[in-house]
Design a protein around this motif. Structure first.
Motif, mmCIF file in Angstrom:
data_model
loop_
_atom_site.group_PDB
_atom_site.id
_atom_site.type_symbol
_atom_site.label_atom_id
_atom_site.label_comp_id
_atom_site.label_asym_id
_atom_site.label_seq_id
_atom_site.Cartn_x
_atom_site.Cartn_y
_atom_site.Cartn_z
ATOM 1 N N GLN A 1 0.965 -1.214 -0.033
ATOM 2 C CA GLN A 1 -0.035 0.228 0.121
ATOM 3 C C GLN A 1 0.928 1.357 0.004
ATOM 4 O OE1 GLN A 1 -3.697 -2.164 2.574
ATOM 5 N NE2 GLN A 1 -2.915 -0.060 3.353
ATOM 6 N N GLY A 2 1.768 1.455 -0.810
ATOM 7 C CA GLY A 2 2.516 2.371 -1.350
ATOM 8 C C GLY A 2 3.944 2.262 -0.886
ATOM 9 N N ALA A 3 4.150 1.114 -0.183
ATOM 10 C CA ALA A 3 5.621 1.032 0.366
ATOM 11 C C ALA A 3 6.348 0.352 -0.447
ATOM 12 C CB ALA A 3 5.596 0.046 1.878
ATOM 13 N N LYS A 4 7.627 0.580 -0.629
ATOM 14 C CA LYS A 4 8.362 0.107 -1.736
ATOM 15 C C LYS A 4 9.558 -0.884 -1.210
ATOM 16 C CE LYS A 4 7.842 3.942 -5.024
ATOM 17 N NZ LYS A 4 8.782 4.978 -5.636
ATOM 18 N N GLY A 5 9.781 -0.853 0.159
ATOM 19 C CA GLY A 5 10.818 -1.290 0.784
ATOM 20 C C GLY A 5 10.404 -2.824 1.581
ATOM 21 N N PHE A 6 10.849 -3.455 2.274
ATOM 22 C CA PHE A 6 10.579 -4.801 2.909
ATOM 23 C C PHE A 6 10.112 -4.874 4.264
ATOM 24 C CE2 PHE A 6 13.275 -5.427 -0.877
ATOM 25 C CZ PHE A 6 12.027 -6.083 -1.621
ATOM 26 N N GLY A 7 10.253 -3.532 5.024
ATOM 27 C CA GLY A 7 9.889 -3.565 6.418
ATOM 28 C C GLY A 7 10.925 -4.159 7.465
ATOM 29 N N GLN A 8 11.381 -3.354 8.006
ATOM 30 C CA GLN A 8 12.596 -4.047 9.149
ATOM 31 C C GLN A 8 12.101 -4.536 10.165
ATOM 32 O OE1 GLN A 8 16.031 -1.270 9.839
ATOM 33 N NE2 GLN A 8 15.514 0.137 8.029
ATOM 34 N N ASP A 9 10.933 -4.217 10.842
ATOM 35 C CA ASP A 9 10.415 -4.995 11.744
ATOM 36 C C ASP A 9 9.867 -6.394 11.388
ATOM 37 O OD1 ASP A 9 10.811 -2.583 13.455
ATOM 38 O OD2 ASP A 9 8.697 -1.872 13.486
ATOM 39 N N ASN A 10 9.347 -6.247 10.177
ATOM 40 C CA ASN A 10 8.673 -7.544 9.796
ATOM 41 C C ASN A 10 10.093 -8.488 9.408
ATOM 42 O OD1 ASN A 10 6.427 -6.436 9.637
ATOM 43 N ND2 ASN A 10 5.981 -6.523 7.482
ATOM 44 N N ILE A 11 11.367 -8.090 8.731
ATOM 45 C CA ILE A 11 12.051 -8.808 8.671
ATOM 46 C C ILE A 11 12.893 -9.521 10.091
ATOM 47 C CG2 ILE A 11 14.751 -8.821 8.148
ATOM 48 C CD1 ILE A 11 14.039 -6.549 5.969
ATOM 49 N N ARG A 12 12.894 -8.487 10.978
ATOM 50 C CA ARG A 12 13.025 -9.100 12.359
ATOM 51 C C ARG A 12 12.078 -10.184 12.986
ATOM 52 N NH1 ARG A 12 13.823 -3.530 13.294
ATOM 53 N NH2 ARG A 12 16.196 -3.039 13.321
ATOM 54 N N ALA A 13 10.887 -10.078 12.526
ATOM 55 C CA ALA A 13 9.753 -10.953 13.201
ATOM 56 C C ALA A 13 9.966 -12.280 12.244
ATOM 57 C CB ALA A 13 8.473 -10.431 12.691
ATOM 58 N N LEU A 14 10.218 -12.211 10.809
ATOM 59 C CA LEU A 14 10.512 -13.305 10.075
ATOM 60 C C LEU A 14 11.634 -14.049 10.558
ATOM 61 C CD1 LEU A 14 10.173 -15.330 7.605
ATOM 62 C CD2 LEU A 14 11.669 -13.559 6.319
ATOM 63 N N TRP A 15 12.800 -13.318 10.990
ATOM 64 C CA TRP A 15 13.982 -13.851 11.502
ATOM 65 C C TRP A 15 13.571 -14.918 12.716
ATOM 66 C CZ3 TRP A 15 19.404 -13.466 10.471
ATOM 67 C CH2 TRP A 15 20.102 -13.791 11.599
ATOM 68 N N GLN A 16 13.017 -14.033 13.596
ATOM 69 C CA GLN A 16 12.442 -14.734 15.098
ATOM 70 C C GLN A 16 11.580 -16.033 14.693
ATOM 71 O OE1 GLN A 16 11.101 -12.301 17.976
ATOM 72 N NE2 GLN A 16 10.522 -13.969 19.406
ATOM 73 N N SER A 17 10.671 -15.781 13.778
ATOM 74 C CA SER A 17 9.667 -16.890 13.385
ATOM 75 C C SER A 17 10.603 -18.228 12.661
ATOM 76 C CB SER A 17 8.740 -16.478 12.239
ATOM 77 O OG SER A 17 7.839 -15.397 12.604
ATOM 78 N N VAL A 18 11.396 -17.808 11.924
ATOM 79 C CA VAL A 18 12.219 -18.983 11.338
ATOM 80 C C VAL A 18 12.930 -19.732 12.340
ATOM 81 C CG1 VAL A 18 13.950 -19.648 9.808
ATOM 82 C CG2 VAL A 18 12.104 -18.194 8.974
ATOM 83 N N GLN A 19 13.493 -18.874 13.507
ATOM 84 C CA GLN A 19 14.459 -19.514 14.393
ATOM 85 C C GLN A 19 13.459 -20.269 15.513
ATOM 86 O OE1 GLN A 19 17.005 -18.996 12.692
ATOM 87 N NE2 GLN A 19 18.342 -18.412 14.589
ATOM 88 N N GLU A 20 12.248 -19.999 15.755
ATOM 89 C CA GLU A 20 11.360 -20.546 16.449
ATOM 90 C C GLU A 20 10.848 -21.970 15.880
ATOM 91 O OE1 GLU A 20 8.262 -18.024 17.850
ATOM 92 O OE2 GLU A 20 9.770 -16.778 19.102
ATOM 93 N N GLU A 21 10.535 -21.773 14.573
ATOM 94 C CA GLU A 21 10.315 -23.006 13.976
ATOM 95 C C GLU A 21 11.416 -23.989 13.836
ATOM 96 O OE1 GLU A 21 7.716 -25.409 11.558
ATOM 97 O OE2 GLU A 21 7.075 -23.730 12.593
ATOM 98 N N ALA A 22 12.702 -23.793 13.608
ATOM 99 C CA ALA A 22 13.628 -24.341 13.651
ATOM 100 C C ALA A 22 13.903 -25.332 15.106
ATOM 101 C CB ALA A 22 15.009 -23.704 13.102
ATOM 102 N N ALA A 23 13.670 -24.400 16.053
ATOM 103 C CA ALA A 23 13.987 -24.925 17.420
ATOM 104 C C ALA A 23 12.709 -26.040 17.673
ATOM 105 C CB ALA A 23 13.699 -23.780 18.272
ATOM 106 N N ARG A 24 11.579 -25.843 17.119
ATOM 107 C CA ARG A 24 10.407 -26.607 17.321
ATOM 108 C C ARG A 24 10.848 -28.079 16.657
ATOM 109 N NH1 ARG A 24 6.963 -21.933 17.240
ATOM 110 N NH2 ARG A 24 6.825 -22.024 14.893
#
Length: 371
Positions: free
Chosen positions: A344-367
């Motif tokens: 919705q007008g944004a052109k980047g990738f969202g730094q907060d979302n990148i951190r959230a993806l990082w944490q999500s993948v790490q938690e998925e790997a731990a599970r």
């Protein structure tokens, strides 16, 4: 610049016979079979969703698959990015003059709908090659040599490929950026104001846990090829591999980590994929409880509880927002996933979302490790 890439034709994958990638793309993610070719030990199936086309090469033959190269890679993988160019033969000569390896010289293929010329060039990203295609005037539904398949209704979840993210070895991004710039005409796309193209954007995971270095590339102004994103790990104190390091280990080197698919309605697409059985990554519970996150979601016109339930991330401000959701890996080796993105007008990738993806993948790997 040797060969400006004008448009992405398709993304090719190489999987062993019986691997369910093609089935999953169709049944879980709404891709519709477009065209097929069976010859020389290969079954090549093209599937489309909007303008996004994936070519799944199954099996292994004594010769190369049409429009590609068999990298003899040890795990299922994205093997080629196919771009349209104006003159495939001239492109091959220019890239060879730059020292590029051209394992498949220009080949002409013709059928009743017209002709195409393609060449395959080795890229500096692991086993990923580039197919450069000249197909002006071709009127068939896919490419010469393929048999069209009956069309089926497209659910409309995806309109086109938004970006391609390449997982890269630590420290390799500057050289890769220069290669794509010099050989295919890509240019640096700053993800933050005043960003140095040599260092890209550093997104720290926090608490000394490393993070990501992202370098984005775009085609020349008015180009319509998707952006490329080079991702490499930042050093950190954690002993556990992050998602880029894990990709490099399990994929046996650099490659295409994920494809960002643009969706005009991420709520509808996410709900449809979940109902079909597609597995989506769950954001960390703390994501939607961040200070100001609820107000941010409301300002973008969404209900926080709905995004939370569907696992959709949102970032942005000043009426420019980005919504994202990520699938779990499509391969057992945990080496490739899809992203749905709505802008919705944004052109980047969202730094907060990148951190959230990082944490999500790490938690998925731990599970997964605890299972």
């Amino acid at each position: 610049m040797a060969a400006p890439a004008r448009r992405l034709c398709h993304i090719a994958f190489h999987v062993p016979a019986g691997q369910p990638l093609a089935r999953d793309l169709h049944l879980l993610f709404g891709f519709q079979p477009l065209a097929v070719r069976e010859a020389g030990g290969w079954r090549q199936l093209a599937l489309r969703s909007g303008d996004a086309v994936f070519l799944v090469n199954e099996g292994a033959g004594p010769s190369e698959p049409l429009y590609g190269l068999d990298p003899h890679h040890s795990v299922p993988s994205a093997t080629s990015l196919c771009f349209d160019v104006d003159d495939a033969s001239a492109t091959a000569r220019a890239l060879a003059a730059r020292g590029c390896n051209v394992p498949v010289p220009p080949v002409s293929v013709r059928d009743e709908h017209g002709a195409a010329i393609y060449t395959v060039v080795s890229s500096p990203v692991g086993s990923l090659s580039l197919t450069l295609l000249q197909r002006a005037g071709y009127s068939g539904p896919f490419l010469p040599g393929f048999k069209p398949l009956p069309s089926a209704p497209d659910p409309g979840w995806v309109s086109h490929v938004d970006h391609l993210t390449l997982a890269c070895s630590s420290g390799s991004s500057p050289a890769l950026r220069r290669w794509f710039q010099d050989c295919l005409g890509f240019q640096h796309l700053p993800l933050s104001p005043g960003e140095d193209p040599e260092t890209g954007l550093e997104v720290a995971a926090g608490s000394g846990r490393g993070g990501l270095r992202l370098t984005a590339l775009q085609t020349a102004p008015h180009g319509i090829a998707p952006n490329l994103v080079l991702a490499e790990s930042l050093p950190g104190a954690t002993r556990r591999q992050d998602q880029v390091e894990r990709f490099l280990a399990r994929h046996r080197g650099p490659g295409l980590q994920h494809v960002g698919l643009y969706t005009p309605n991420i709520l509808e697409a996410t709900e449809g994929i979940a109902e079909a059985g597609g597995r989506l990554l769950t954001p960390p519970k703390s994501y939607y409880q961040q200070p100001g996150k609820e107000e941010q979601i409301l300002a973008a016109g969404y209900k926080p509880s709905l995004l939370d339930r569907q696992g959709i991330l949102l970032d942005g401000d000043k009426d420019k927002f980005l919504l994202q959701v990520f699938t779990k890996s499509l391969f057992a080796e945990d080496t490739f996933f899809l992203e749905l993105v709505q802008r919705q007008g944004a052109k980047g990738f969202g730094q907060d979302n990148i951190r959230a993806l990082w944490q999500s993948v790490q938690e998925e790997a731990a599970r997964a490790q605890g299972a």
